[in-house]
Design a protein around this motif. Structure first.
Motif, PDB file in Angstrom:
ATOM      1  N   ALA A 163      19.583  12.237   2.713  1.00  0.00           N
ATOM      2  CA  ALA A 163      21.001  11.922   2.543  1.00  0.00           C
ATOM      3  C   ALA A 163      21.195  11.035   1.332  1.00  0.00           C
ATOM      4  O   ALA A 163      20.237  10.505   0.754  1.00  0.00           O
ATOM      5  N   ARG A 164      22.450  10.872   0.962  1.00  0.00           N
ATOM      6  CA  ARG A 164      22.834   9.831   0.007  1.00  0.00           C
ATOM      7  C   ARG A 164      23.084   8.554   0.796  1.00  0.00           C
ATOM      8  O   ARG A 164      23.812   8.570   1.796  1.00  0.00           O
ATOM      9  N   GLN A 165      22.495   7.452   0.347  1.00  0.00           N
ATOM     10  CA  GLN A 165      22.709   6.190   1.069  1.00  0.00           C
ATOM     11  C   GLN A 165      22.438   5.017   0.129  1.00  0.00           C
ATOM     12  O   GLN A 165      21.671   5.128  -0.833  1.00  0.00           O
ATOM     13  N   TYR A 166      23.078   3.910   0.455  1.00  0.00           N
ATOM     14  CA  TYR A 166      22.861   2.683  -0.297  1.00  0.00           C
ATOM     15  C   TYR A 166      21.563   2.036   0.170  1.00  0.00           C
ATOM     16  O   TYR A 166      21.222   2.073   1.363  1.00  0.00           O
ATOM     17  N   ALA A 167      20.863   1.429  -0.779  1.00  0.00           N
ATOM     18  CA  ALA A 167      19.580   0.815  -0.452  1.00  0.00           C
ATOM     19  C   ALA A 167      19.254  -0.291  -1.443  1.00  0.00           C
ATOM     20  O   ALA A 167      19.782  -0.325  -2.561  1.00  0.00           O
ATOM     21  N   VAL A 168      18.364  -1.178  -1.008  1.00  0.00           N
ATOM     22  CA  VAL A 168      17.813  -2.222  -1.870  1.00  0.00           C
ATOM     23  C   VAL A 168      16.383  -1.826  -2.199  1.00  0.00           C
ATOM     24  O   VAL A 168      15.537  -1.758  -1.301  1.00  0.00           O
ATOM     25  N   PRO A 169      16.079  -1.511  -3.465  1.00  0.00           N
ATOM     26  CA  PRO A 169      14.705  -1.134  -3.814  1.00  0.00           C
ATOM     27  C   PRO A 169      13.792  -2.356  -3.827  1.00  0.00           C
ATOM     28  O   PRO A 169      14.226  -3.468  -4.127  1.00  0.00           O
ATOM     29  N   ASP A 170      12.531  -2.141  -3.518  1.00  0.00           N
ATOM     30  CA  ASP A 170      11.555  -3.234  -3.553  1.00  0.00           C
ATOM     31  C   ASP A 170      11.295  -3.704  -4.976  1.00  0.00           C
ATOM     32  O   ASP A 170      10.999  -4.882  -5.214  1.00  0.00           O
ATOM     33  N   GLY A 171      11.367  -2.777  -5.924  1.00  0.00           N
ATOM     34  CA  GLY A 171      11.087  -3.110  -7.316  1.00  0.00           C
ATOM     35  C   GLY A 171      12.110  -2.520  -8.255  1.00  0.00           C
ATOM     36  O   GLY A 171      13.315  -2.684  -8.053  1.00  0.00           O
ATOM     37  N   ASP A 172      11.642  -1.803  -9.259  1.00  0.00           N
ATOM     38  CA  ASP A 172      12.501  -1.199 -10.276  1.00  0.00           C
ATOM     39  C   ASP A 172      13.459  -0.204  -9.622  1.00  0.00           C
ATOM     40  O   ASP A 172      13.017   0.792  -9.019  1.00  0.00           O
ATOM     41  N   PRO A 173      14.769  -0.425  -9.728  1.00  0.00           N
ATOM     42  CA  PRO A 173      15.714   0.489  -9.071  1.00  0.00           C
ATOM     43  C   PRO A 173      15.699   1.900  -9.640  1.00  0.00           C
ATOM     44  O   PRO A 173      16.128   2.845  -8.971  1.00  0.00           O
ATOM     45  N   PHE A 174      15.191   2.068 -10.865  1.00  0.00           N
ATOM     46  CA  PHE A 174      15.182   3.370 -11.512  1.00  0.00           C
ATOM     47  C   PHE A 174      13.913   4.172 -11.243  1.00  0.00           C
ATOM     48  O   PHE A 174      13.853   5.354 -11.562  1.00  0.00           O
ATOM     49  N   HIS A 175      12.894   3.532 -10.659  1.00  0.00           N
ATOM     50  CA  HIS A 175      11.607   4.225 -10.499  1.00  0.00           C
ATOM     51  C   HIS A 175      10.968   3.911  -9.144  1.00  0.00           C
ATOM     52  O   HIS A 175       9.775   3.612  -9.059  1.00  0.00           O
ATOM     53  N   SER A 176      11.745   3.968  -8.093  1.00  0.00           N
ATOM     54  CA  SER A 176      11.212   3.701  -6.752  1.00  0.00           C
ATOM     55  C   SER A 176      11.028   5.012  -5.992  1.00  0.00           C
ATOM     56  O   SER A 176      11.719   6.003  -6.243  1.00  0.00           O
ATOM     57  N   ARG A 177      10.105   5.005  -5.029  1.00  0.00           N
ATOM     58  CA  ARG A 177       9.714   6.235  -4.334  1.00  0.00           C
ATOM     59  C   ARG A 177       9.904   6.119  -2.824  1.00  0.00           C
ATOM     60  O   ARG A 177       9.867   5.020  -2.258  1.00  0.00           O
ATOM     61  N   ASP A 178      10.104   7.278  -2.191  1.00  0.00           N
ATOM     62  CA  ASP A 178      10.302   7.303  -0.742  1.00  0.00           C
ATOM     63  C   ASP A 178       8.965   7.332  -0.011  1.00  0.00           C
ATOM     64  O   ASP A 178       7.894   7.181  -0.619  1.00  0.00           O
ATOM     65  N   GLN A 179       9.021   7.561   1.306  1.00  0.00           N
ATOM     66  CA  GLN A 179       7.813   7.532   2.135  1.00  0.00           C
ATOM     67  C   GLN A 179       6.865   8.684   1.839  1.00  0.00           C
ATOM     68  O   GLN A 179       5.701   8.654   2.244  1.00  0.00           O
ATOM     69  N   HIS A 180       7.360   9.697   1.122  1.00  0.00           N
ATOM     70  CA  HIS A 180       6.517  10.835   0.739  1.00  0.00           C
ATOM     71  C   HIS A 180       6.053  10.726  -0.710  1.00  0.00           C
ATOM     72  O   HIS A 180       5.570  11.707  -1.285  1.00  0.00           O
ATOM     73  N   ASP A 181       6.245   9.556  -1.289  1.00  0.00           N
ATOM     74  CA  ASP A 181       5.860   9.282  -2.672  1.00  0.00           C
ATOM     75  C   ASP A 181       6.671  10.105  -3.682  1.00  0.00           C
ATOM     76  O   ASP A 181       6.250  10.319  -4.806  1.00  0.00           O
TER      77      ASP A 181
END
Length: 363
Positions: A237-255
């Motif tokens: 889905a589309r959702q708001y989130a706080v990335p752990d690091g770089d907001p432009f290069h973050s990955r999900d649980q499937h990498d």
């Protein structure tokens, strides 16, 4: 923390450049091989918007008359100028303003192409002006908003009570930083879903979940935050989130790399226009939570709020219809000066002794 006028001056006087990925960044364009033809035009456009705002402020029959326009005014006017063409809903109150702005900026918007989000002409230029202001706010708060003077009282209050609800209109991260620095980590903002890799994802209606015990401090950032971003999570889905690091290069649980939907942080700007979003999407949820939490309290402590947001004010007036509720306002100004530029309803509550003035302030 930079003031609204310091941010406004930064947008007007400091160097900014538009990068190929549509982001405005501080400083001169480092890539002279790709000239930035957009930013100088956008800044000239904002100067014309500022001239209009200054003329309107000078005509106000209130003590506030004569104040200089700031970035919130400029953002609000620029967005209102483009709305009739993008929404096709005429705002009759802005007709003369838009007519004047179009006329005085004709050399700028005629032939304008590209912009920060690909827009052309007058609408593209007005949109780019809003984008520039958004990024100026982001950079100035991110880089210059780290001084936490006076906020220790927030931690002391949290330590002294079983539960504390904090409502803020600020986009910075100062409250969170102060609480964490003082060892108070039992905080919730709604961004607590950790099942999507390198993100803390917003969880809808989190404050109503009976399976999740509430934490000591609930922080509701009603106008958004520097570290909130809207993502397109692959296969979900589309959702708001706080990335752990770089907001432009973050990955999900499937990498998998998660793509941004909007390449700027999720926070609101603009006199009047920000209120149009209070009933939509994430903002609607935040304001629903605001009302639900406010209803549980009899005292609301206000510091730094100028009572210039109609959407917030309407909810406070509704809450104050319960005659047992009280507003506690922290301000170094004497009451006569403080209420001279505030809404009529607030000064009336003061006369009814339902507003308490405390001669103190948090910075």
């Amino acid at each position: 923390m930079p003031s609204v006028y310091q941010i406004t001056n930064a947008a007007r006087d400091e160097e900014w450049h538009l990068t190929p990925d549509g982001v405005f960044r501080p400083g001169p364009n480092p890539n002279t091989a790709i000239p930035d033809c957009v930013t100088p035009i956008v800044k000239a456009f904002l100067a014309k918007v500022s001239d209009c705002a200054a003329d309107y402020l000078a005509e106000l029959a209130r003590p506030e008359a004569g104040r200089k326009p700031h970035y919130e005014d400029l953002f609000g006017l620029a967005e209102q100028a483009l709305r009739p063409e993008t929404d096709h809903v005429p705002n009759l109150a802005t007709v003369e303003f838009v007519r004047r702005l179009r006329r005085e900026t004709a050399p700028l918007h005629c032939g304008f192409k590209g912009g920060s989000v690909g827009g052309d002409g007058f609408v593209g230029l007005a949109t780019a002006a809003c984008e520039l202001l958004h990024w100026v706010v982001h950079h100035k708060l991110h880089n210059g908003g780290k001084d936490r003077r006076g906020l220790k009282l927030t931690s002391e209050t949290a330590s002294a009570v079983a539960e504390l609800d904090i409502f803020t209109l600020n986009h910075d991260l100062l409250v969170e930083a102060q609480l964490n620095a003082d060892g108070i980590t039992d905080i919730e903002t709604g961004f607590d879903d950790r099942t999507h890799g390198q993100f803390s994802v917003y969880r809808s209606a989190w404050w109503e979940d009976p399976k999740q015990p509430r934490k000591k401090v609930r922080l509701l950032k009603l106008h958004g935050s520097l570290n909130w971003w809207l993502y397109e999570f692959p296969g979900w889905a589309r959702q708001y989130a706080v990335p752990d690091g770089d907001p432009f290069h973050s990955r999900d649980q499937h990498d998998q790399l998660v793509t941004l939907v909007d390449y700027k942080a999720a926070f609101l700007s603009g006199t009047i226009v920000k209120e149009l979003r209070y009933g939509v999407g994430l903002w609607a949820e935040l304001f629903l939570a605001f009302r639900a939490h406010l209803a549980k309290h009899t005292h609301l402590i206000c510091c730094g709020y100028g009572f210039g947001d109609t959407g917030i004010n309407q909810r406070l007036v509704q809450w104050m219809s319960d005659t047992s509720n009280r507003l506690v306002i922290l301000t170094p100004d004497p009451p006569d000066l403080y209420f001279s530029d505030k809404p009529y309803w607030l000064s009336q509550l003061w006369k009814q002794r339902r507003v308490i003035i405390v001669p103190n302030y948090l910075e």
